[in-house]
Design an enzyme around this catalytic site. Structure first.
Site, PDB file in Angstrom:
ATOM      1  N   ASP A  89     169.654 115.062  97.712  1.00 53.37           N
ATOM      2  CA  ASP A  89     169.852 116.027  98.781  1.00 53.37           C
ATOM      3  C   ASP A  89     170.270 117.342  98.123  1.00 53.37           C
ATOM      4  O   ASP A  89     170.833 117.349  97.036  1.00 53.37           O
ATOM      5  CB  ASP A  89     170.940 115.488  99.730  1.00 53.37           C
ATOM      6  N   ASP A 271     167.513 107.903 105.708  1.00 52.44           N
ATOM      7  CA  ASP A 271     168.721 107.568 104.938  1.00 52.44           C
ATOM      8  C   ASP A 271     169.903 107.662 105.890  1.00 52.44           C
ATOM      9  O   ASP A 271     169.858 108.410 106.866  1.00 52.44           O
ATOM     10  CB  ASP A 271     168.938 108.551 103.776  1.00 52.44           C
ATOM     11  N   CYS A 309     169.796  84.382 106.806  1.00 52.51           N
ATOM     12  CA  CYS A 309     169.700  85.668 106.098  1.00 52.51           C
ATOM     13  C   CYS A 309     169.531  85.399 104.600  1.00 52.51           C
ATOM     14  O   CYS A 309     170.192  84.524 104.040  1.00 52.51           O
ATOM     15  CB  CYS A 309     170.961  86.499 106.349  1.00 52.51           C
ATOM     16  N   CYS A 311     170.228  87.546 102.125  1.00 53.27           N
ATOM     17  CA  CYS A 311     171.035  88.419 101.253  1.00 53.27           C
ATOM     18  C   CYS A 311     171.846  87.557 100.284  1.00 53.27           C
ATOM     19  O   CYS A 311     172.088  86.381 100.552  1.00 53.27           O
ATOM     20  CB  CYS A 311     171.933  89.342 102.073  1.00 53.27           C
ATOM     21  N   CYS A 314     174.939  85.705 102.124  1.00 55.37           N
ATOM     22  CA  CYS A 314     174.604  84.611 103.058  1.00 55.37           C
ATOM     23  C   CYS A 314     173.908  83.470 102.329  1.00 55.37           C
ATOM     24  O   CYS A 314     174.165  82.293 102.612  1.00 55.37           O
ATOM     25  CB  CYS A 314     173.708  85.131 104.182  1.00 55.37           C
ATOM     26  N   HIS A 341     175.314  92.852 102.334  1.00 51.57           N
ATOM     27  CA  HIS A 341     174.633  92.265 103.489  1.00 51.57           C
ATOM     28  C   HIS A 341     173.981  93.353 104.340  1.00 51.57           C
ATOM     29  O   HIS A 341     172.805  93.230 104.734  1.00 51.57           O
ATOM     30  CB  HIS A 341     175.610  91.452 104.353  1.00 51.57           C
TER      31      HIS A 341
END
Length: 374
Positions: A89, A271, A309, A311, A314, A341
């Site tokens: 940015d 974003d 999930c 991730c 999990c 997560h």
């Protein structure tokens, strides 16, 4: 080079070829303001959770540790050990967020550093020079982000100046990309559309910057106080006037629902700090809505954050009860688990969006996803 692979209504499924690899869109960029994702998440973690693009902030890295120091290391990619695309940015948003610490002039913006109070000047040329030192894949043009409640004459004059600044950014980037010691001579430049909540100012600005043939175009100055309805309206009105054959980036947005609505309106880059910030406070995204692990109901809950999930948290079976304990004990591991997560949830949702667009079933996917999360 950007290529549209599939379309469903205004929704675009594309890919952007960059010097650091191909970005599949729609994409959610994971925010690492100071060259790190808040919550002790490493670049190896980012790989594991399916991150395509990391986003860092020009102003923050200029203040600390300094862009010249990062250039000594061969740029941001080598400094943080990340070999995929990075978007930086421009520092323009800090013109909005550090309102009490800055003064805007035609040449640029005078800041007092939020770290130690020292005086900093940043204009279009300085922003491009800093981003060139960082060697990011995509650099953002330096702009002013006016408040959503600013009056019309202020917004009009601000947007006129942002257009003049964009011309200076483009000229300076061309010069920097031609220098022998430039880290990334193929650095791309995205311009930013502004205009607060005034349709006609937004549309006129979109037309003007579209003529400049930039690598991509962003909608800035949204999600800064206006309603979701106003934001969706501005996206709907403005996107048709931006080049369809270039990426469209909605800056700083947003919730999963915001992203789904914006994809439908033709946006393909996003974003937001929500997944990381919310994660650090125990607020977790699931396909059945958000949960807050600080709630007493999770004290004895032996289930993972979300059944099924994939991730790292999990998948390994850490329980809601254990993660809640970590958060309450102020153990860094609790924050780390929650951020991992949430970012995985966002990155996976973007994969699902791309798959749905590939299959021509985005409208049905969006409806089911929104209903499930209520």
């Amino acid at each position: 080079m950007y290529k549209i692979l599939k379309q469903e209504g205004r929704a675009k499924r594309g890919e952007l070829q960059t010097v650091h690899g191909v970005i599949q869109t729609p994409v959610f960029m994971n925010v690492g303001t100071a060259a790190a994702i808040k919550g002790a998440v490493s670049t190896q973690d980012l790989e594991e959770i399916g991150t395509q693009v990391e986003l860092s902030n020009t102003y923050h890295l200029h203040v600390r540790p300094g862009d010249k120091l990062i250039k000594e290391f061969g740029g941001l990619h080598k400094f943080m050990l990340w070999d995929k695309p990075i978007l930086t940015d421009s520092g323009g948003f800090q013109v909005f967020s550090l309102a009490g610490l800055r003064k805007i002039k035609e040449e640029g913006v005078y800041f007092n550093s939020h770290v130690d109070g020292r005086k900093i000047f940043m204009g279009p040329e300085e922003s491009m020079q800093i981003q060139s030192n960082l060697g990011s894949t995509i650099a953002m043009a330096f702009d002013e982000c006016p408040s959503s409640v600013a009056d019309r004459s202020y917004v009009y004059n601000s947007v006129e100046r942002t257009t003049r600044w964009l011309e200076r950014c483009q000229k300076e980037m061309k010069r920097l990309n031609g220098l022998e010691d430039t880290i990334n001579p193929k650095q791309m430049l995205f311009g930013i559309n502004q205009g607060a909540v005034f349709d006609d100012i937004r549309i006129e600005h979109a037309k003007r910057i579209s003529e400049m043939d930039l690598d991509g175009y962003a909608l800035g100055g949204l999600a800064v106080g206006e309603t979701h309805e106003q934001m969706y309206h501005i996206i709907e009105e403005t996107v048709p006037y931006l080049p369809k054959d270039k990426p469209t980036y909605l800056m700083g947005v947003g919730t999963p629902a915001n992203i789904l609505e914006a994809v439908e309106r033709g946006v393909d880059f996003f974003d937001c700090v929500y997944p990381t910030r919310n994660g650090r406070h125990g607020h977790l995204y699931t396909n059945h809505g958000k949960i807050n692990l600080f709630n007493a109901q999770y004290e004895l809950d032996d289930r993972p954050i979300e059944e099924g999930c994939g991730c790292p948290v999990c998948r390994r079976g850490y329980s809601r009860a254990y993660i809640r304990h970590l958060l309450k004990a102020k153990e860094m591991l609790g924050m780390r688990f929650c951020v991992l997560h949430n970012l995985y949830f966002y990155n996976t949702m973007m994969t699902e969006i791309r798959d749905a667009l590939d299959a021509g079933s985005f409208a049905a996917y969006k409806k089911a996803k929104l209903e499930g999360m209520q």
